[in-house]
Design a protein around this motif. Structure first.
Motif, PDB file in Angstrom:
ATOM      1  N   UNK A   1      -4.237 -40.969   2.123  1.00 51.61           N
ATOM      2  CA  UNK A   1      -4.511 -40.543   3.516  1.00 51.61           C
ATOM      3  C   UNK A   1      -3.532 -39.479   3.996  1.00 51.61           C
ATOM      4  N   UNK A   2      -3.614 -38.284   3.375  1.00 50.68           N
ATOM      5  CA  UNK A   2      -2.622 -37.263   3.720  1.00 50.68           C
ATOM      6  C   UNK A   2      -2.881 -36.596   5.069  1.00 50.68           C
ATOM      7  N   UNK A   3      -4.146 -36.548   5.495  1.00 52.08           N
ATOM      8  CA  UNK A   3      -4.438 -35.913   6.792  1.00 52.08           C
ATOM      9  C   UNK A   3      -3.760 -36.665   7.937  1.00 52.08           C
ATOM     10  N   UNK A   4      -3.759 -37.978   7.840  1.00 46.36           N
ATOM     11  CA  UNK A   4      -3.165 -38.797   8.888  1.00 46.36           C
ATOM     12  C   UNK A   4      -1.679 -38.469   9.050  1.00 46.36           C
ATOM     13  N   UNK A   5      -0.977 -38.293   7.951  1.00 47.90           N
ATOM     14  CA  UNK A   5       0.442 -37.964   8.032  1.00 47.90           C
ATOM     15  C   UNK A   5       0.648 -36.516   8.436  1.00 47.90           C
ATOM     16  N   UNK A   6      -0.348 -35.708   8.155  1.00 44.89           N
ATOM     17  CA  UNK A   6      -0.302 -34.301   8.500  1.00 44.89           C
ATOM     18  C   UNK A   6      -0.237 -34.109   9.998  1.00 44.89           C
ATOM     19  N   UNK A   7      -0.956 -34.931  10.708  1.00 46.08           N
ATOM     20  CA  UNK A   7      -0.974 -34.831  12.166  1.00 46.08           C
ATOM     21  C   UNK A   7       0.457 -34.918  12.689  1.00 46.08           C
ATOM     22  N   UNK A   8       1.220 -35.858  12.148  1.00 45.18           N
ATOM     23  CA  UNK A   8       2.631 -35.979  12.521  1.00 45.18           C
ATOM     24  C   UNK A   8       3.383 -34.704  12.147  1.00 45.18           C
ATOM     25  N   UNK A   9       3.114 -34.225  10.939  1.00 49.65           N
ATOM     26  CA  UNK A   9       3.816 -33.044  10.438  1.00 49.65           C
ATOM     27  C   UNK A   9       3.506 -31.822  11.295  1.00 49.65           C
ATOM     28  N   UNK A  10       2.257 -31.660  11.675  1.00 51.24           N
ATOM     29  CA  UNK A  10       1.863 -30.507  12.483  1.00 51.24           C
ATOM     30  C   UNK A  10       2.520 -30.581  13.856  1.00 51.24           C
ATOM     31  N   UNK A  11       2.507 -31.773  14.457  1.00 47.94           N
ATOM     32  CA  UNK A  11       3.144 -31.933  15.767  1.00 47.94           C
ATOM     33  C   UNK A  11       4.648 -31.703  15.657  1.00 47.94           C
ATOM     34  N   UNK A  12       5.233 -32.251  14.590  1.00 45.60           N
ATOM     35  CA  UNK A  12       6.671 -32.098  14.378  1.00 45.60           C
ATOM     36  C   UNK A  12       7.080 -30.648  14.242  1.00 45.60           C
ATOM     37  N   UNK A  13       6.200 -29.862  13.638  1.00 45.69           N
ATOM     38  CA  UNK A  13       6.497 -28.443  13.454  1.00 45.69           C
ATOM     39  C   UNK A  13       6.095 -27.622  14.673  1.00 45.69           C
ATOM     40  N   UNK A  14       5.608 -28.308  15.684  1.00 47.85           N
ATOM     41  CA  UNK A  14       5.130 -27.688  16.922  1.00 47.85           C
ATOM     42  C   UNK A  14       4.167 -26.532  16.660  1.00 47.85           C
ATOM     43  N   UNK A  15       3.277 -26.744  15.722  1.00 50.60           N
ATOM     44  CA  UNK A  15       2.188 -25.775  15.528  1.00 50.60           C
ATOM     45  C   UNK A  15       1.137 -26.084  16.593  1.00 50.60           C
ATOM     46  N   UNK A  16       0.659 -25.052  17.263  1.00 49.35           N
ATOM     47  CA  UNK A  16      -0.281 -25.299  18.365  1.00 49.35           C
ATOM     48  C   UNK A  16      -1.619 -25.819  17.855  1.00 49.35           C
ATOM     49  N   UNK A  17      -2.202 -26.751  18.596  1.00 49.08           N
ATOM     50  CA  UNK A  17      -3.515 -27.286  18.185  1.00 49.08           C
ATOM     51  C   UNK A  17      -4.617 -26.783  19.115  1.00 49.08           C
TER      52      UNK A  17
END
Lengths: 208, 208
Positions: free
Chosen positions: B192-208
């Protein structure tokens, strides 16, 4: 899904089979840019963009179904039986300033229209799915007899595809002139698609 | 650049050669999830995400240098001589909610560290270039003996790579435990890499 092409439809040993089906050595020498084929022009543009740090776009390897591999003593593994597979996605993808880019390149010798049967169902579905994920999706169409290149956004292509009837199995050149962006073939990059993309991204109001 | 692998290093006829080098049939049966190899687990996860419309992530075809092709009468073109090439990029990429995703998957039988020589220079450069374009770039590392999977962001991996000395040619498991996200192997998706990705994307403050 593995599709074994009939005799003679996968001639070259480089690049995507979708393009290869149409590229003929005799044709490529009539192109501008020192005899580059359409595929070579795109690859050289991708290389230019990568080297300039402008985008990271690659052509995917040709899908091959490997059946037999020999391992001669002390030398490289040799694939001795393999078949070309039909690509399940598009030929090119990558990233440009935070945007996912995905495109297919096709060419036709026709002078007045582009036949839609150059695309496969699963390629169109792939583009549809990528659009839903907010990708920047398009096709590059090369009218080889006219030496004209158009960039057509995937949503417009999908409109044609979805409304395809027995009467309309192709997109007229005049529609490309109205709805697509014509790309002027240059030296570096050969096919300046990124430049037109900027317009496309702004036009689609994708956030930068 | 074409690299012909020495005898026995490219055994299977599916998937990327970087993974293939390490996947052994005997090992894969010791995995959870009904005997799937690490690569199969990732492919099944990608399929799950695609079918659910959550992301469009594909494995790139294995790069092959085709030398000879036969065209038997009325049947499929047969590739009779070809060689495995080293991939110039990573094995997986695609799009997730407007984000460009790009990752490599590697496994090791080691129990205490992951050897950095599993990566090639040009793969690291590819990740570096994609990071500059604001991609979401990471690696999935499978400790096959421990049956533990970690997702390590590419910027952290590059820190190790760049500071690599003769003393340090691997990343300790304890560092993975601190700096990487451990992914719990499941049923659907398997990894389930997408689920952890959400954390990673937020952590990197990439805009959604």
């Amino acid at each position: 899904m593995t599709i074994k092409y009939p005799n003679g439809r996968t001639p070259s040993n480089h690049g995507g089979n979708s393009l290869k089906k149409q590229v003929k050595p005799t044709l490529s020498h009539s192109h501008r840019n020192r005899g580059m084929s359409f595929e070579e022009m795109i690859n050289s543009s991708n290389l230019y963009y990568r080297e300039k740090g402008l985008a990271v776009i690659h052509k995917k390897p040709t899908p091959v179904q490997i059946v037999k591999v020999n391992y001669p003593n002390r030398s490289a593994a040799v694939i001795t039986e393999a078949y070309f597979k039909e690509a399940s996605t598009t030929d090119y993808n990558g990233i440009y300033q935070g945007h996912y880019l995905d495109f297919e390149a096709k060419e036709t010798k026709n002078k007045t229209s582009f036949p839609l049967n150059n695309f496969h169902h699963h390629q169109m579905e792939h583009m549809r799915h990528c659009l839903k994920q907010q990708g920047v999706i398009f096709v590059l169409i090369w009218f080889s007899s006219l030496k004209r290149c158009f960039m057509l956004p995937a949503d417009i292509l999908l409109d044609y595809w979805d409304s395809q009837s027995d009467q309309r199995k192709s997109i007229p050149l005049t529609d490309f002139e109205q709805k697509a962006e014509e790309l002027k073939i240059g030296i570096a990059p050969t096919i300046p698609y990124l430049e037109s993309l900027t317009t496309m991204i702004k036009g689609d109001s994708i956030n930068e």
